[in-house]
Design an enzyme around this catalytic site. Structure first.
Site, PDB file in Angstrom:
ATOM      1  N   ASN A   1       1.000  -1.274  -0.304  1.00 19.04           N
ATOM      2  CA  ASN A   1       0.143  -0.352   0.156  1.00 19.04           C
ATOM      3  C   ASN A   1       0.826   1.340  -0.389  1.00 19.04           C
ATOM      4  O   ASN A   1       0.924   1.154   0.976  1.00 19.04           O
ATOM      5  CB  ASN A   1      -1.206  -0.333   0.974  1.00 19.04           C
ATOM      6  CG  ASN A   1      -1.630   1.009   0.733  1.00 19.04           C
ATOM      7  OD1 ASN A   1      -1.580   2.592   0.853  1.00 19.04           O
ATOM      8  ND2 ASN A   1      -3.032   1.168   1.525  1.00 19.04           N
TER       9      ASN A   1
ATOM     10  N   GLU B   1      -3.846   1.849  -3.443  1.00 20.48           N
ATOM     11  CA  GLU B   1      -4.126   3.280  -2.718  1.00 20.48           C
ATOM     12  C   GLU B   1      -2.682   3.828  -3.700  1.00 20.48           C
ATOM     13  O   GLU B   1      -2.001   4.630  -3.224  1.00 20.48           O
ATOM     14  CB  GLU B   1      -3.339   3.187  -1.041  1.00 20.48           C
ATOM     15  CG  GLU B   1      -4.862   3.144   0.189  1.00 20.48           C
ATOM     16  CD  GLU B   1      -4.930   4.401   0.398  1.00 20.48           C
ATOM     17  OE1 GLU B   1      -5.740   5.491   0.923  1.00 20.48           O
ATOM     18  OE2 GLU B   1      -4.233   3.703   1.960  1.00 20.48           O
TER      19      GLU B   1
ATOM     20  N   ASP C   1      -4.214  -4.363   1.555  1.00 22.43           N
ATOM     21  CA  ASP C   1      -4.408  -3.785   2.567  1.00 22.43           C
ATOM     22  C   ASP C   1      -5.843  -5.035   2.775  1.00 22.43           C
ATOM     23  O   ASP C   1      -6.283  -3.425   2.327  1.00 22.43           O
ATOM     24  CB  ASP C   1      -4.259  -2.526   2.087  1.00 22.43           C
ATOM     25  CG  ASP C   1      -4.583  -1.834   3.756  1.00 22.43           C
ATOM     26  OD1 ASP C   1      -5.431  -2.318   4.431  1.00 22.43           O
ATOM     27  OD2 ASP C   1      -4.529  -0.574   3.251  1.00 22.43           O
TER      28      ASP C   1
ATOM     29  N   ASN D   1      -6.779  -4.567   6.058  1.00 22.06           N
ATOM     30  CA  ASN D   1      -7.560  -3.763   6.404  1.00 22.06           C
ATOM     31  C   ASN D   1      -8.090  -4.286   7.653  1.00 22.06           C
ATOM     32  O   ASN D   1      -9.563  -3.793   8.668  1.00 22.06           O
ATOM     33  CB  ASN D   1      -8.663  -2.594   6.255  1.00 22.06           C
ATOM     34  CG  ASN D   1      -7.907  -0.592   5.866  1.00 22.06           C
ATOM     35  OD1 ASN D   1      -6.840  -0.274   6.740  1.00 22.06           O
ATOM     36  ND2 ASN D   1      -8.034  -0.706   4.348  1.00 22.06           N
TER      37      ASN D   1
ATOM     38  N   ASP E   1      -1.697  -5.902   6.076  1.00 22.19           N
ATOM     39  CA  ASP E   1      -1.289  -6.022   4.708  1.00 22.19           C
ATOM     40  C   ASP E   1      -0.696  -7.932   4.851  1.00 22.19           C
ATOM     41  O   ASP E   1       0.070  -7.942   5.454  1.00 22.19           O
ATOM     42  CB  ASP E   1      -0.304  -5.317   4.437  1.00 22.19           C
ATOM     43  CG  ASP E   1      -0.714  -4.008   4.324  1.00 22.19           C
ATOM     44  OD1 ASP E   1      -1.251  -3.548   3.343  1.00 22.19           O
ATOM     45  OD2 ASP E   1       0.032  -3.303   5.288  1.00 22.19           O
TER      46      ASP E   1
ATOM     47  N   ASP F   1       2.624   4.866   4.950  1.00 20.60           N
ATOM     48  CA  ASP F   1       2.592   4.193   6.133  1.00 20.60           C
ATOM     49  C   ASP F   1       2.295   3.059   6.494  1.00 20.60           C
ATOM     50  O   ASP F   1       2.501   2.551   7.411  1.00 20.60           O
ATOM     51  CB  ASP F   1       1.303   5.305   6.746  1.00 20.60           C
ATOM     52  CG  ASP F   1       0.352   4.895   5.777  1.00 20.60           C
ATOM     53  OD1 ASP F   1       0.594   4.264   4.670  1.00 20.60           O
ATOM     54  OD2 ASP F   1      -0.974   4.982   6.084  1.00 20.60           O
ATOM     55  N   HIS F   2       2.470   2.010   4.961  1.00 21.29           N
ATOM     56  CA  HIS F   2       2.576   0.453   5.078  1.00 21.29           C
ATOM     57  C   HIS F   2       4.149   0.797   4.082  1.00 21.29           C
ATOM     58  O   HIS F   2       4.874   0.282   3.350  1.00 21.29           O
ATOM     59  CB  HIS F   2       1.615   0.542   4.113  1.00 21.29           C
ATOM     60  CG  HIS F   2       0.520   0.330   4.662  1.00 21.29           C
ATOM     61  ND1 HIS F   2      -1.252  -0.751   4.692  1.00 21.29           N
ATOM     62  CD2 HIS F   2      -0.485   1.264   4.189  1.00 21.29           C
ATOM     63  CE1 HIS F   2      -1.827  -0.267   5.164  1.00 21.29           C
ATOM     64  NE2 HIS F   2      -1.702   1.060   4.679  1.00 21.29           N
TER      65      HIS F   2
END
Length: 258
Positions: A7, A34, A146, A148, A217, A246-247
């Site tokens: 991501n 994303e 991802d 989530n 993930d 951020d991943h």
DNA sequence: ATGGTCGCGGAGCGA
């Protein structure tokens, strides 16, 4: 064969880091989530310059998924064939040699009880129905992305603090279990049983610096893909540099570890 | 309980 999922939190904001990472790691296949842009703004030429074929399913500003492949990329599928959910670009699939690869960006859900939380649970059921219809589990199916959701408390840096909160709640874990029940297995758990492996750290909490991570993930593998899987790692270093996503990326190896 | 930081797009939304 090495397959990665990442991501990137905007492919355009991350292009320099992504290109550098691809040059160093040179995975055969990369699933992105994303991407946050329309197809015409996707940096196709730059990625093709590194030898990747590109399949993108994007939209303006939000969501967006892609598959990059240095091997032949065929039979691209965009969306899950359900008009209730396909206004958001969250799923792209393709055949790469004898692998059926999916790049998935699950609905986040905001918080438990939010309208988007119920939407998330419905979306997971629709994804499950799509997979059941279109993905024969006697093939090598690699569902990346991802998702989530943490699978269990080993994926959570502080399970007490996160108990029944978004990304960790029982309904979300049951929704993901619905996918796993099709016959998928968690690639990580072929190699490591302990907790503490994370893929996402909140920018806002300065989570990475504090070790406050979650594993959301995943690479879910059909039995033939699971049997062929010979390695798995989270590239935490990629979360360290300047202007990181951020991943962190996840990389799995299939067949000869090289 | 609240707030904090990113990215998009050019204010506020999503995460």
């Amino acid at each position: 064969m090495r397959i990665a999922t990442w991501n990137v939190n905007s492919v355009r904001a991350r292009l320099e880091s992504l290109l550098a990472w691809l040059e160093i790691r040179s995975p055969d296949v990369v699933c992105l989530q994303e991407t946050k842009c329309l197809d015409e703004r996707f940096p196709r030429e730059e990625l093709e310059g590194l030898g990747y074929q590109v399949a993108h399913h994007g939209q303006r500003a939000y969501n967006g998924v892609a598959i990059l492949s240095r091997r032949s990329l065929e039979d691209v599928v965009r969306g899950i064939g359900d008009e209730r959910f396909d206004s958001e670009a969250r799923v792209i699939g393709a055949q790469i040699e004898d692998f059926l690869v999916l790049s998935v960006y699950a609905v986040n859900g905001v918080e438990v009880g939010h309208d988007r939380f119920d939407h998330k649970l419905r979306w997971f059921r629709a994804l499950r129905d799509f997979l059941a219809l279109r993905y024969p589990m006697n093939e090598k199916v690699v569902l990346c992305g991802d998702l989530n959701v943490t699978i269990d408390d080993r994926d959570v840096w502080d399970p007490q603090r996160w108990r029944e909160r978004i990304l960790c709640s029982t309904p979300e874990r049951e929704a993901l279990e619905g996918i796993l029940a099709l016959g998928f297995k968690d690639a990580l758990r072929k190699f490591r049983q302990e907790g503490g492996v994370y893929t996402w750290w909140d920018y806002r909490l300065r989570g990475f610096e504090r070790g406050w991570g979650l594993r959301i993930d995943h690479m879910l593998l059909s039995a033939p893909a699971f049997d062929a899987c010979t390695g798995f790692e989270v590239d935490v270093e990629a979360r360290e540099g300047k202007k990181p996503s951020d991943h962190a990326p996840v990389v799995a190896t299939f067949g000869d570890p090289g």
